[in-house]
Design a protein around this motif. Structure first.
Motif, PDB file in Angstrom:
ATOM      1  N   SER A  40       0.814  -1.219   0.000  1.00 12.10           N
ATOM      2  CA  SER A  40       0.000   0.000   0.000  1.00 12.10           C
ATOM      3  C   SER A  40       0.848   1.271   0.000  1.00 12.10           C
ATOM      4  CB  SER A  40      -0.928   0.016   1.212  1.00 12.10           C
ATOM      5  OG  SER A  40      -1.751  -1.124   1.201  1.00 12.10           O
ATOM      6  N   ASN A  41       1.794   1.354   0.913  1.00 11.49           N
ATOM      7  CA  ASN A  41       2.578   2.579   1.044  1.00 11.49           C
ATOM      8  C   ASN A  41       3.587   2.756  -0.080  1.00 11.49           C
ATOM      9  OD1 ASN A  41       1.615   1.732   3.853  1.00 11.49           O
ATOM     10  ND2 ASN A  41       2.155   3.875   4.139  1.00 11.49           N
ATOM     11  N   ALA A  42       3.898   1.706  -0.781  1.00 16.70           N
ATOM     12  CA  ALA A  42       4.880   1.787  -1.868  1.00 16.70           C
ATOM     13  C   ALA A  42       4.417   2.717  -2.993  1.00 16.70           C
ATOM     14  CB  ALA A  42       5.170   0.396  -2.422  1.00 16.70           C
TER      15      ALA A  42
ATOM     16  N   ASP B  69      12.015   0.335   2.707  1.00 16.66           N
ATOM     17  CA  ASP B  69      12.994  -0.580   3.314  1.00 16.66           C
ATOM     18  C   ASP B  69      13.424  -0.090   4.696  1.00 16.66           C
ATOM     19  OD1 ASP B  69      12.881  -2.227   1.097  1.00 16.66           O
ATOM     20  OD2 ASP B  69      14.734  -1.445   0.209  1.00 16.66           O
ATOM     21  N   GLN B  70      13.603   1.207   4.824  1.00 17.13           N
ATOM     22  CA  GLN B  70      14.006   1.787   6.106  1.00 17.13           C
ATOM     23  C   GLN B  70      12.897   1.616   7.154  1.00 17.13           C
ATOM     24  OE1 GLN B  70      15.177   5.895   5.721  1.00 17.13           O
ATOM     25  NE2 GLN B  70      14.767   6.310   7.861  1.00 17.13           N
TER      26      GLN B  70
ATOM     27  N   PRO C  57      -3.431  -5.587   3.046  1.00 17.37           N
ATOM     28  CA  PRO C  57      -4.045  -5.098   1.805  1.00 17.37           C
ATOM     29  C   PRO C  57      -5.202  -5.961   1.292  1.00 17.37           C
ATOM     30  CG  PRO C  57      -1.675  -4.896   1.672  1.00 17.37           C
ATOM     31  CD  PRO C  57      -1.966  -5.659   2.942  1.00 17.37           C
ATOM     32  N   GLN C  58      -5.200  -7.252   1.576  1.00 20.08           N
ATOM     33  CA  GLN C  58      -6.306  -8.123   1.150  1.00 20.08           C
ATOM     34  C   GLN C  58      -7.624  -7.751   1.825  1.00 20.08           C
ATOM     35  OE1 GLN C  58      -5.576 -12.399   1.117  1.00 20.08           O
ATOM     36  NE2 GLN C  58      -3.396 -11.969   1.439  1.00 20.08           N
TER      37      GLN C  58
ATOM     38  N   ILE D 209       1.464   9.508   3.971  1.00 18.70           N
ATOM     39  CA  ILE D 209       0.772  10.129   2.842  1.00 18.70           C
ATOM     40  C   ILE D 209      -0.389   9.231   2.419  1.00 18.70           C
ATOM     41  CG2 ILE D 209       1.017  10.817   0.420  1.00 18.70           C
ATOM     42  CD1 ILE D 209       4.030  11.356   1.072  1.00 18.70           C
ATOM     43  N   THR D 210      -0.149   7.936   2.413  1.00 19.38           N
ATOM     44  CA  THR D 210      -1.130   6.949   1.985  1.00 19.38           C
ATOM     45  C   THR D 210      -2.401   7.007   2.817  1.00 19.38           C
ATOM     46  OG1 THR D 210       0.759   5.538   1.425  1.00 19.38           O
ATOM     47  CG2 THR D 210      -1.408   4.487   1.442  1.00 19.38           C
TER      48      THR D 210
END
Length: 151
Positions: free
Chosen positions: A27-29, A38-39, A85-86, A118-119
């Motif tokens: 989601s956040n990607a 990654d961080q 996310p599912q 932000i998401t």
């Protein structure tokens, strides 16, 4: 779909970690670079979640006994709200926030803050949270939001 919300226990740490990491990566990607993801993922390893369980009131949402979401309350700050996310758009996140608001009211709190990604900004806004300011942790933008609670 029967969603149960309960306090998390140490034995839930692996499932909480997995749920959070899945949400971050899927989601956040959309809103953050892979370097930032990654961080952030590093902060949600199983040992990190175990530590979190000692510092906050952590809730989990389960369906048929499987953890599908989590959220926590640390003083008057909502933290680490993640839904697998599912299971997005099924009201699970709203149910978790409603539960946290009830816990906060019972504790005598009148204001809740949340450092939003932000998401999730639109999600929190839909629940009555208002943007206070942006904060940056290196290149990661976080939106600080707040909501007054009404008994």
């Amino acid at each position: 779909m029967d969603v149960q919300i309960r306090n998390a226990s140490d034995s839930d740490a692996p499932a909480i970690s997995k749920t959070i990491i899945n949400a971050l990566r899927e989601s956040n990607a959309r809103d953050y670079s892979s370097d930032i993801i990654d961080q952030v993922v590093q902060g949600f390893s199983v040992p990190a979640v175990l530590r979190m369980l000692t510092e906050r009131q952590v809730l989990v949402a389960t369906i048929d006994g499987h953890i599908v979401a989590t959220a926590s309350l640390q003083k008057n700050i909502i933290r680490s709200v993640f839904v697998d996310p599912q299971y997005h758009r099924r009201g699970i996140g709203r149910h978790l926030i409603s539960t946290i608001e009830s816990i906060a009211l019972d504790a005598g709190l009148s204001l809740l803050n949340v450092p939003s990604s932000i998401t999730a900004e639109g999600f929190y806004a839909s629940l009555g949270f208002r943007k206070i300011r942006d904060e940056y942790y290196q290149s990661e933008r976080t939106i600080i939001m707040a909501k007054m609670l009404m008994p």
